[in-house]
Enzyme design. Structure first.
Site, mmCIF file in Angstrom:
data_model
loop_
_atom_site.group_PDB
_atom_site.id
_atom_site.type_symbol
_atom_site.label_atom_id
_atom_site.label_comp_id
_atom_site.label_asym_id
_atom_site.label_seq_id
_atom_site.Cartn_x
_atom_site.Cartn_y
_atom_site.Cartn_z
ATOM 1 N N ALA A 7 14.718 3.749 46.163
ATOM 2 C CA ALA A 7 14.565 2.619 45.250
ATOM 3 C C ALA A 7 13.104 2.192 45.234
ATOM 4 O O ALA A 7 12.381 2.408 46.201
ATOM 5 C CB ALA A 7 15.449 1.459 45.697
ATOM 6 N N SER A 8 12.705 1.585 44.114
ATOM 7 C CA SER A 8 11.317 1.159 43.988
ATOM 8 C C SER A 8 11.265 -0.164 43.234
ATOM 9 O O SER A 8 11.925 -0.322 42.205
ATOM 10 C CB SER A 8 10.521 2.218 43.237
ATOM 11 O OG SER A 8 9.163 1.880 43.175
ATOM 12 N N SER A 10 8.636 -4.042 42.671
ATOM 13 C CA SER A 10 7.249 -4.465 42.527
ATOM 14 C C SER A 10 6.536 -4.632 43.862
ATOM 15 O O SER A 10 5.354 -4.318 43.992
ATOM 16 C CB SER A 10 7.182 -5.783 41.749
ATOM 17 O OG SER A 10 7.948 -6.773 42.410
ATOM 18 N N ALA A 12 7.730 -3.409 47.098
ATOM 19 C CA ALA A 12 7.867 -2.307 48.051
ATOM 20 C C ALA A 12 8.734 -1.206 47.475
ATOM 21 O O ALA A 12 9.329 -1.355 46.405
ATOM 22 C CB ALA A 12 8.479 -2.829 49.349
ATOM 23 N N GLN A 13 8.801 -0.090 48.204
ATOM 24 C CA GLN A 13 9.743 0.961 47.856
ATOM 25 C C GLN A 13 10.426 1.450 49.128
ATOM 26 O O GLN A 13 9.919 1.271 50.232
ATOM 27 C CB GLN A 13 9.091 2.101 47.097
ATOM 28 C CG GLN A 13 7.973 2.824 47.795
ATOM 29 C CD GLN A 13 7.237 3.746 46.820
ATOM 30 O OE1 GLN A 13 6.858 3.329 45.722
ATOM 31 N NE2 GLN A 13 7.016 4.988 47.228
ATOM 32 N N VAL A 14 11.602 2.058 48.940
ATOM 33 C CA VAL A 14 12.457 2.430 50.074
ATOM 34 C C VAL A 14 12.645 3.939 50.115
ATOM 35 O O VAL A 14 12.937 4.561 49.089
ATOM 36 C CB VAL A 14 13.828 1.721 49.961
ATOM 37 C CG1 VAL A 14 14.774 2.200 51.045
ATOM 38 C CG2 VAL A 14 13.652 0.209 50.045
ATOM 39 N N LYS A 28 11.341 0.765 54.412
ATOM 40 C CA LYS A 28 10.849 -0.071 53.318
ATOM 41 C C LYS A 28 9.349 -0.240 53.516
ATOM 42 O O LYS A 28 8.904 -0.791 54.524
ATOM 43 C CB LYS A 28 11.563 -1.427 53.348
ATOM 44 C CG LYS A 28 11.172 -2.374 52.229
ATOM 45 C CD LYS A 28 12.002 -3.661 52.319
ATOM 46 C CE LYS A 28 11.628 -4.661 51.250
ATOM 47 N NZ LYS A 28 12.440 -5.908 51.368
ATOM 48 N N ASP A 162 19.650 -13.700 47.572
ATOM 49 C CA ASP A 162 19.510 -12.825 46.402
ATOM 50 C C ASP A 162 20.694 -11.849 46.337
ATOM 51 O O ASP A 162 20.504 -10.631 46.322
ATOM 52 C CB ASP A 162 18.184 -12.058 46.509
ATOM 53 C CG ASP A 162 17.801 -11.366 45.208
ATOM 54 O OD1 ASP A 162 18.302 -11.766 44.146
ATOM 55 O OD2 ASP A 162 17.000 -10.411 45.261
#
Length: 205
Positions: A7-8, A10, A12-14, A28, A162
């Site tokens: 996943a990506s 704004s 961070a990305q995983v 992450k 969230d």
């Protein structure tokens, strides 16, 4: 480490990875210069608002106060050590509630800009077709999900802030909350007041 991100976003990305001991984890990773750029933009926007004519400001409720709060929360979210602590606290709160869980963080390999935690496989994005296919009772699931969230607020005073479908995984009858970049806390006093409000609504008082 799998170079293609799972996943990506704004901030961070995983990436999926495997430890030398064979455990599947996710990593992450925060984007370079994200903190400087994001805080700069918030402060710039705050300056623009402060210079706006009073007629414009009247349409925005406490804009400068709101932006100061956004800056404060952004600093918390950009330090992944806060997310590690949130995961630990959430998991402790739910030790006696087998229906709800969260990934176990790997403290040894986590830092301000990198978070490592266990990889959770299951039904993603609250996919209704897969939930039915796996034999879950929809009504029972919804009741447990709502109850789990109300418990976080009214009993624990600490909640995932969230909980959109992308941050929920269903696995073996469990509701797994992921991504604790945003979380909320309530003081005992505010929690008591909320309970009083809820009771008043139920009793129509």
């Amino acid at each position: 480490v799998d170079e293609v991100p799972l996943a990506s976003a704004s901030v961070a990305q995983v990436h999926l990875a495997r430890t030398f001991s064979g455990e599947e984890v996710i990593i992450k990773v925060q984007r370079p210069d994200m903190e400087d750029n994001l805080l700069r933009d918030i402060r710039l926007f705050s300056r623009i608002i402060s210079m706006a004519p009073e007629t414009v400001k009247s349409f925005i409720v406490d804009a400068e106060v709101a932006l100061a709060e956004i800056e404060k929360l952004t600093k918390i979210e950009l330090d992944f050590r806060n997310e590690v602590n949130a995961l630990i606290r959430f998991r402790l709160n739910h030790e006696s509630r087998p229906v709800v869980d969260a990934p176990k963080p790997n403290i040894k390999y986590s830092s301000k800009r990198v978070l490592v935690e266990e990889y959770i496989q299951g039904i993603n994005n609250l996919n209704v077709e897969k939930i039915i296919e796996e034999g879950y009772d929809q009504t029972d699931f919804v009741q447990k999900f709502v109850y789990s969230f109300l418990t976080q607020i009214f009993e624990d005073g600490f909640f995932h802030a969230d909980p959109h479908p992308g941050n929920i995984i269903i696995r073996e009858g469990q509701i797994i909350y992921i991504d604790f970049g945003l979380y909320g806390e309530l003081s005992d006093l505010n929690r008591e007041k909320l309970i009083e409000i809820l009771e008043a609504i139920v009793l129509e008082d």
